[in-house]
Motif scaffolding. Sequence first.
Motif: not given
Length: 337
Positions: A211-229
């Motif tokens: 499957x394929x989804x569409x998103x923004x690279x910067x938004x995905x990066x920031x979202x993952x960083x929040x979880x890893x904080x």
Amino acid sequence: AEQDTLTVASGNLEIALEQRLPAQIESEGSVVVKAPLLSGMLRLLDGERVTFQMKSGKLVVSSGNAEYAIPVMDAAQYPRMEIPCPAATVPVSGIPSLTKRTAFAVSEDTARPMLKCVNLIFGADGLQAVSTDSFRIASAKGDRESRGNISFLIPAASLEKLAALNTMVFQVGTTGKTIVFTKENFSFAARIMEGPYLAVSQVLSNLKQQFTVLTDAALLRDTILQALSVTGTQNRFSLSFAGNRLTVRCESEYGISETAMDVVALSGEPVGVYWYNPAQLMECLKALNGTLMLEIVQHSALLLKTDELVCFQMAVREPKAIESKPQKTKKPRKEAA
């Protein structure tokens, strides 16, 4: 120093650099100095013109109100690498950007020298750069005008030194086991590695999309960083999909962190939980910009695609659940009879 030119040359077993500068030469000669020492002194000089003189066996560097005396070595003992002149060259631009988008994915294993290289491919559609450490792949588009029918394996460390110069356009050519980049009075030569390399284009073309989804690279990066904080990048983390919702979750002995974001489902049925190495994936995301197509392919691998860069990331096994250890209780001592 010779005729009306000062030539500054440096190098090691992998690369060689040479810069030719116009100069007023009163006495010809050559010396060898320690590069960090000389460059550090030159940065501190306050005048517009620099004078080099040999006095009492030392190189005296002066400009404005400052003067330095540097110990030198005999130039005859210095194994200076000669930079060959290619018979044919093609223009190439964007080396710093191309290096940034691929060098991160090379291997750090010294026992696998081929995987420590970036593969520069000059094809009918222009320049392409590819790197892999066998767990991930980065494939970036480069200068569309740099066409040809040849490819080179260049150690990533050498390419990063070239990229650090921030020069926009080079002429590039090859002579035997060396690739040479030139611009005006500057030359940069790097040793080419020889040996088999992963057929990256074939690997990427054979991936089967789930499957394929569409998103923004910067938004995905920031979202993952929040979880890893909370948990840090040393722990595995998961991406879970449910329709148009992507959830990032990470768990460690320090706690549990979870955050979510909206995505646009393009094809297939976005469902399931998938585990990845956060440090490796964050390096990929730092190289990606703009609108991002995120695909899950066979074996739960992740494919991240923009117009200029494609990153492939292998999945990892789901970690074992972290169990809290029960506290030990001291047994009461038996009283003596």
